[in-house]
Write an enzyme that holds these catalytic residues in place. Structure first.
Site, PDB file in Angstrom:
ATOM      1  N   TRP A   6       0.841  -1.389  -0.029  1.00 39.25           N
ATOM      2  CA  TRP A   6       0.145   0.065  -0.040  1.00 39.25           C
ATOM      3  C   TRP A   6       0.687   1.284  -0.032  1.00 39.25           C
ATOM      4  CZ3 TRP A   6      -4.710   1.115  -1.351  1.00 39.25           C
ATOM      5  CH2 TRP A   6      -5.137   2.419  -1.333  1.00 39.25           C
ATOM      6  N   ASP A  43      -2.723  -5.273  -0.203  1.00 39.17           N
ATOM      7  CA  ASP A  43      -3.761  -4.596   0.250  1.00 39.17           C
ATOM      8  C   ASP A  43      -4.871  -4.179  -0.518  1.00 39.17           C
ATOM      9  OD1 ASP A  43      -4.567  -1.907   1.701  1.00 39.17           O
ATOM     10  OD2 ASP A  43      -2.876  -2.753   3.006  1.00 39.17           O
ATOM     11  N   LYS A 121      -5.281  -8.748   6.781  1.00 41.62           N
ATOM     12  CA  LYS A 121      -5.405  -7.208   7.583  1.00 41.62           C
ATOM     13  C   LYS A 121      -6.809  -6.938   7.457  1.00 41.62           C
ATOM     14  CE  LYS A 121      -4.137  -2.397   6.397  1.00 41.62           C
ATOM     15  NZ  LYS A 121      -3.198  -1.533   5.504  1.00 41.62           N
ATOM     16  N   ASP A 123      -9.497  -3.943   7.794  1.00 41.61           N
ATOM     17  CA  ASP A 123      -9.439  -2.489   8.235  1.00 41.61           C
ATOM     18  C   ASP A 123     -10.736  -2.120   8.811  1.00 41.61           C
ATOM     19  OD1 ASP A 123      -8.423   0.105   7.991  1.00 41.61           O
ATOM     20  OD2 ASP A 123      -8.025  -0.276   5.739  1.00 41.61           O
ATOM     21  N   TRP A 158      -7.281   1.337  13.612  1.00 42.83           N
ATOM     22  CA  TRP A 158      -6.729   2.819  13.775  1.00 42.83           C
ATOM     23  C   TRP A 158      -6.577   3.412  15.166  1.00 42.83           C
ATOM     24  CZ3 TRP A 158     -11.235   4.469  10.303  1.00 42.83           C
ATOM     25  CH2 TRP A 158     -11.048   3.723   8.985  1.00 42.83           C
ATOM     26  N   ARG A 175      -3.565  -2.034  15.211  1.00 40.49           N
ATOM     27  CA  ARG A 175      -3.288  -1.070  14.990  1.00 40.49           C
ATOM     28  C   ARG A 175      -3.377   0.246  16.110  1.00 40.49           C
ATOM     29  NH1 ARG A 175      -2.765   0.815   9.642  1.00 40.49           N
ATOM     30  NH2 ARG A 175      -3.165   3.045  10.302  1.00 40.49           N
ATOM     31  N   ASP A 179      -2.782   5.998   9.797  1.00 38.93           N
ATOM     32  CA  ASP A 179      -2.071   5.572   8.766  1.00 38.93           C
ATOM     33  C   ASP A 179      -0.724   6.596   8.748  1.00 38.93           C
ATOM     34  OD1 ASP A 179      -4.056   3.813   7.714  1.00 38.93           O
ATOM     35  OD2 ASP A 179      -4.261   4.900   6.252  1.00 38.93           O
TER      36      ASP A 179
END
Length: 509
Positions: A6, A43, A121, A123, A158, A175, A179
């Site tokens: 990514w 990604d 992963k 998101d 995030w 995470r 980002d």
């Protein structure tokens, strides 16, 4: 450790099957596989904008004309692992809005397993349909587990709902930030957000400050060395974000520094603690499985700074001299305790600090551990306390060790995550301790207390809560060079995780 496309490609056309295979080739040909990189991950934008008639995700016909399984097979044939991406909502994060996983968890997990996926992963984009992050990520965890295929589960939430407080039983990493971008300010800001969460990480569950930008061109070589050093000290997943087909030798030199990688991959699995950060001069310490301690001296300022600490502040005890090895230059020197360097602007000096002598072992007979000097003492909240509970951050501010209403005169008071080690010199046979959450936590807190020898667990309490009484742990330590006491947070974060090793005794000859 591995790669994700990514940061270097986003959703541009250059992200395709040829690129992914090329990265796998480079992992082998340039020695990245040999130093530990194993996951080749793709990604967002790998799928078609709509699911197929059967409800399954469809690989993008232009980017991946042979399908995802063919790419996974190619990666596996290189002795590597393959990772994929989707989102815990109705759409993924790219503006084109590819289909997300919410409501399709079981179907997507089965599809990924059938393709040979080793890493997911997950998101946080798209409509969440009224579900909390914990609900959404837990459902995908269960779906992955039901496939029977081992798939590393990376939560990309995030940090919005503080996953470090609840994700330990849900995923393998979470995470902690938004980002990263390929510039000094972004890297520095993310470091500062993540470094204070050390107590929440442990073996098998890691704080994730996002992927590496090393080699993408937005920072200097000095800054990239700091980036790599700090991520290794923080036990971050080391996922390369640069297109390795286009980078120069200096990028490979950074990414393949075996001694820095060894800190990230150390078997003890303790994230570095920042012990000072005055005036942009940061000192991080990280205990290591062989008894050494890594010390990083990081200069965030725009000018050269002298940054200093001591072996004692780094929790190195039970010795009278130490060897400092600079892990970027290879230079070595001895010290009686001072650890210092002149650190250029935006640079990081990383030392591996080893004891050089003066080890003391317990005397013959039965000794209380609290009367001995540990060779390592790391604690998430203040110092390790002797014959007192952990209390607050100050030394000696706890109260009498008390578990389930019973007071104990001797023992060690800690707060998870805690690691305490004693040098035995092969002369001891038995360790015994009464363990539990200290009554100062009330009915709150939960920990797991473990006794380890070199490379193996000797005893474990299982989950202990503030409502539980004391338990007894006994370990056979015959012939061992050291014994290691670990206290780990469990499923409710680290708040109130004050724990006691009460009446902890060692029997030696």
């Amino acid at each position: 450790m591995g790669f994700n496309n990514w940061n270097s490609t986003h959703c541009r056309a250059e992200f395709n099957e040829e690129m992914v295979k090329g990265i796998a080739d480079i992992f082998v040909s340039r020695g990245l596989k040999d130093v530990g990189y194993q996951y080749v991950n793709i990604d967002d934008c790998w799928a078609e904008p709509q699911r197929g008639a059967d409800g399954n995700l469809v690989p993008h016909r232009t980017r991946f004309p042979n399908g995802i399984k063919a790419v996974a097979d190619y990666v596996h044939a290189k002795g590597l692992k393959f990772g994929i991406y989707t989102s815990a909502g109705t759409k993924t994060c790219d503006a084109q809005g590819f289909p997300g996983g919410i409501g399709h968890e079981e179907r997507d997990a089965r599809l990924f397993a059938s393709w040979g996926v080793d890493y997911l992963k997950y998101d946080n984009c798209g409509d969440h349909l009224g579900q909390s992050a914990q609900q959404r990520y837990t459902r995908m965890r269960d779906a992955l587990a039901a496939t029977g295929r081992p798939i590393l589960f990376s939560l990309c939430e995030w940090g919005q709902s503080q996953p470090w407080r609840w994700a330990q039983p849900v995923g393998n990493s979470w995470r902690t930030t938004g980002d990263i971008s390929d510039n000094w300010g972004s890297m520095l800001g993310i470091f500062k957000q993540n470094v204070g969460l050390a107590a929440n990480a442990q073996r098998g569950g890691w704080n994730d400050p996002d992927m590496l930008e090393v080699g993408n061109g937005g920072m200097t070589e000095v800054e990239y060395r700091s980036h790599f050093s700090l991520w290794a000290m923080m036990n971050a997943p080391l996922l390369i974000g640069a297109d390795l087909r286009k980078v120069g030798q200096s990028t490979f030199d950074i990414l393949t520094n075996r001694e820095i990688i060894a800190l990230d991959q150390d078997g003890l699995g303790v994230q570095a603690t920042e012990i000072s950060a005055e005036g942009g001069r940061h000192v991080l310490t990280k205990p290591l499985d062989n008894g050494d301690v890594a010390v990083a001296l990081f200069n965030e300022t725009g000018g050269t700074q002298t940054i200093s600490t001591t072996a004692s502040a780094a929790n190195l005890g039970n010795a009278n001299s130490f060897r400092l090895r600079d892990l970027w230059t290879g230079q070595e020197r001895d010290t009686t305790g001072a650890i210092s360097a002149s650190v250029p602007a935006h640079a990081t000096v990383v030392y591996r600090v080893s004891r050089q002598g003066g080890f003391s072992s317990p005397p013959a007979g039965v000794s209380q551990l609290s009367d001995l000097t540990p060779s390592l003492a790391a604690n998430a909240w203040g110092p390790v306390e002797k014959d007192r509970s952990n209390g607050e951050r100050g030394a000696g501010d706890g109260t009498a060790l008390t578990i389930g209403g019973t007071r104990y005169a001797k023992g060690i008071g800690v707060h998870a995550r805690s690691e305490v080690r004693y040098h035995l010199g092969g002369r001891c046979t038995r360790l015994s301790a009464t363990v539990g959450v200290d009554d100062e936590s009330g009915d709150r807190g939960s920990v797991s207390m473990e006794i380890w020898g070199p490379g193996r667990q000797l005893a474990s309490s299982g989950v202990l809560r503030g409502t539980d009484g004391a338990r007894t742990l006994i370990a056979d330590v015959t012939g061992l060079q050291y014994v290691h006491l670990a206290v780990l947070p469990t499923d409710d974060g680290v708040d109130y995780d004050h724990a006691d090793w009460a009446e902890a005794t060692i029997t030696c000859t």
